[in-house]
Motif scaffolding. Sequence first.
Motif, mmCIF file in Angstrom:
data_model
loop_
_atom_site.group_PDB
_atom_site.id
_atom_site.type_symbol
_atom_site.label_atom_id
_atom_site.label_comp_id
_atom_site.label_asym_id
_atom_site.label_seq_id
_atom_site.Cartn_x
_atom_site.Cartn_y
_atom_site.Cartn_z
ATOM 1 N N UNK A 138 8.155 15.909 10.969
ATOM 2 C CA UNK A 138 8.966 14.815 10.432
ATOM 3 C C UNK A 138 10.021 15.313 9.459
ATOM 4 N N UNK A 139 9.971 16.594 9.113
ATOM 5 C CA UNK A 139 10.960 17.219 8.232
ATOM 6 C C UNK A 139 11.101 16.464 6.911
ATOM 7 N N UNK A 140 9.974 16.011 6.395
ATOM 8 C CA UNK A 140 9.937 15.441 5.056
ATOM 9 C C UNK A 140 10.268 13.974 4.946
ATOM 10 N N UNK A 141 10.665 13.351 6.065
ATOM 11 C CA UNK A 141 11.052 11.932 5.997
ATOM 12 C C UNK A 141 10.456 11.180 7.189
ATOM 13 N N UNK A 142 9.842 10.045 6.938
ATOM 14 C CA UNK A 142 9.379 9.213 8.056
ATOM 15 C C UNK A 142 10.553 8.471 8.685
ATOM 16 N N UNK A 143 10.336 7.943 9.870
ATOM 17 C CA UNK A 143 11.358 7.160 10.556
ATOM 18 C C UNK A 143 10.863 5.723 10.693
ATOM 19 N N UNK A 144 11.790 4.775 10.555
ATOM 20 C CA UNK A 144 11.466 3.361 10.663
ATOM 21 C C UNK A 144 12.071 2.795 11.937
ATOM 22 N N UNK A 145 11.268 2.028 12.664
ATOM 23 C CA UNK A 145 11.766 1.273 13.808
ATOM 24 C C UNK A 145 11.542 -0.202 13.496
ATOM 25 N N UNK A 146 12.636 -0.938 13.380
ATOM 26 C CA UNK A 146 12.570 -2.322 12.933
ATOM 27 C C UNK A 146 12.633 -3.281 14.110
ATOM 28 N N UNK A 157 0.855 -1.190 0.000
ATOM 29 C CA UNK A 157 0.000 0.000 0.000
ATOM 30 C C UNK A 157 0.890 1.240 0.000
ATOM 31 N N UNK A 158 1.570 1.496 -1.123
ATOM 32 C CA UNK A 158 2.552 2.586 -1.163
ATOM 33 C C UNK A 158 1.946 3.963 -0.976
ATOM 34 N N UNK A 159 0.619 4.068 -1.046
ATOM 35 C CA UNK A 159 -0.022 5.361 -0.832
ATOM 36 C C UNK A 159 -0.171 5.678 0.652
ATOM 37 N N UNK A 160 0.118 4.730 1.523
ATOM 38 C CA UNK A 160 -0.031 4.945 2.963
ATOM 39 C C UNK A 160 0.935 6.024 3.458
ATOM 40 N N UNK A 161 0.453 6.895 4.326
ATOM 41 C CA UNK A 161 1.276 7.961 4.900
ATOM 42 C C UNK A 161 1.503 7.679 6.379
ATOM 43 N N UNK A 162 2.653 8.083 6.880
ATOM 44 C CA UNK A 162 2.967 7.921 8.293
ATOM 45 C C UNK A 162 4.214 8.729 8.608
ATOM 46 N N UNK A 163 4.369 9.024 9.881
ATOM 47 C CA UNK A 163 5.573 9.696 10.364
ATOM 48 C C UNK A 163 6.570 8.700 10.944
ATOM 49 N N UNK A 164 6.050 7.656 11.553
ATOM 50 C CA UNK A 164 6.883 6.593 12.116
ATOM 51 C C UNK A 164 6.236 5.258 11.769
ATOM 52 N N UNK A 183 1.931 14.315 17.816
ATOM 53 C CA UNK A 183 1.998 14.869 16.467
ATOM 54 C C UNK A 183 2.217 13.814 15.385
ATOM 55 N N UNK A 184 2.769 12.665 15.743
ATOM 56 C CA UNK A 184 3.178 11.684 14.734
ATOM 57 C C UNK A 184 2.102 10.642 14.483
ATOM 58 N N UNK A 185 1.882 10.342 13.216
ATOM 59 C CA UNK A 185 1.069 9.194 12.853
ATOM 60 C C UNK A 185 1.979 7.968 12.849
ATOM 61 N N UNK A 186 1.704 7.026 13.736
ATOM 62 C CA UNK A 186 2.516 5.820 13.874
ATOM 63 C C UNK A 186 1.678 4.630 13.428
ATOM 64 N N UNK A 187 2.211 3.834 12.536
ATOM 65 C CA UNK A 187 1.491 2.655 12.063
ATOM 66 C C UNK A 187 2.390 1.429 12.167
ATOM 67 N N UNK A 188 1.766 0.292 12.280
ATOM 68 C CA UNK A 188 2.475 -0.976 12.192
ATOM 69 C C UNK A 188 2.384 -1.456 10.754
ATOM 70 N N UNK A 189 3.513 -1.483 10.075
ATOM 71 C CA UNK A 189 3.547 -1.828 8.658
ATOM 72 C C UNK A 189 3.695 -3.322 8.405
#
Length: 390
Positions: A159-167, A63-70, A119-125
Amino acid sequence: MKFVSLLHLLSFIGSGYACGGHNDEKEWSSEELAELEAKWGHEWSFNGIGSFAHLDYVKCLTNPQETYDIAIIGAPFDNAVSFRPGARFGPRAIRQASSRQTSLRAFNPRANVNPYQNWAKIVDCGDIPITPFDNNIATEQMTQAFKNLGRARPTSSLSQGRPKLITLGGDHSLALPALRSLNEIYGRPVRVLHFDAHLDTWDPAAYPSAWGSTHFTHGSMFWMANQEGLLSNSSTGQSVHAGLRTRLSGTDWADHESDTAQNWVRFAADEIDDIGTKGIIDGIMSVLGTEDPVYLSVDIDVLDVAFAPGTGTPEPGGWTTRELIRILRGIEGLNIVGADVVEVSPAYQGRGEETALAAAQVVYEILSSIIKKGLEDGAKEKRGSGRDEL
């Protein structure tokens, strides 16, 4: 039976209303939908389908259209381990252990934020579907997945234009694909803060290789990252190990000498006895500062085996869970651009899930720090803009 209980009758009528054709034609108002959400939307800690902290679950890679901050992303891969396998089940275990984290009760008193209501939209991808049969393919799968996920559109200007990933790992080798993706996304090398019992900067040539071997292991990925120019390890941009207590190769300090040549700073686990958590925090911050982008990598075996037995390469004499959490809280000023929590191998943990619980708490602390840092940086930028306008 002719007798039908009132409860059964109401249940039958309700199911008919929900499933009947006339319900498909109903136009629901925003007020009605809000009422349904208030009535049915809450999840207790013990129910739900098992996303991290009951976050919204989206298969972001499809779902590449999905938006998130983290984004929380699982990397269930353990084909690069050197001792006990099983970390491929780590993401599932960490998610399960995070079930007591809900947005309703997640305010972090030390950070003064609720990371799930901010402030951040956080999703489990979800998880990257990594092959267990070929390490070369697996490495490429992880690299491409991290690059795709890291290009998603964030929802907040903080987010300054880039989301962050936590693996969620997975074994520690996933740090190499993560660093490759960060290098492409940010267009520059990054520094690393590495919590671990082990160096993970070993030259693969040091391993017995008469039969041939792969360079890609969970003990050599930072050596490979340095060889590829992914780390900004210069005289002014060192990276940091913390919690070290591993045995070294051979009969001398050659491993440390090689690590120093790669420009890492080391903090041994034992140092906490002399300088305390504050000394470790101050040492880390003095090296990394608050401006340069930092990749935070937490191997759960930085903890003593009494607190984290469920890991692949356990080393006695590590930190307590409380000490690690205290240190994580003290480094919240770092400019974290990505993170991982790895090497949770649940088959070896106790019935109380202590290892996975510790990992889930580490993720919560990292999220809290990222959220707090975003708020503080946003406030600074706003004050700076105000001065410019004057």
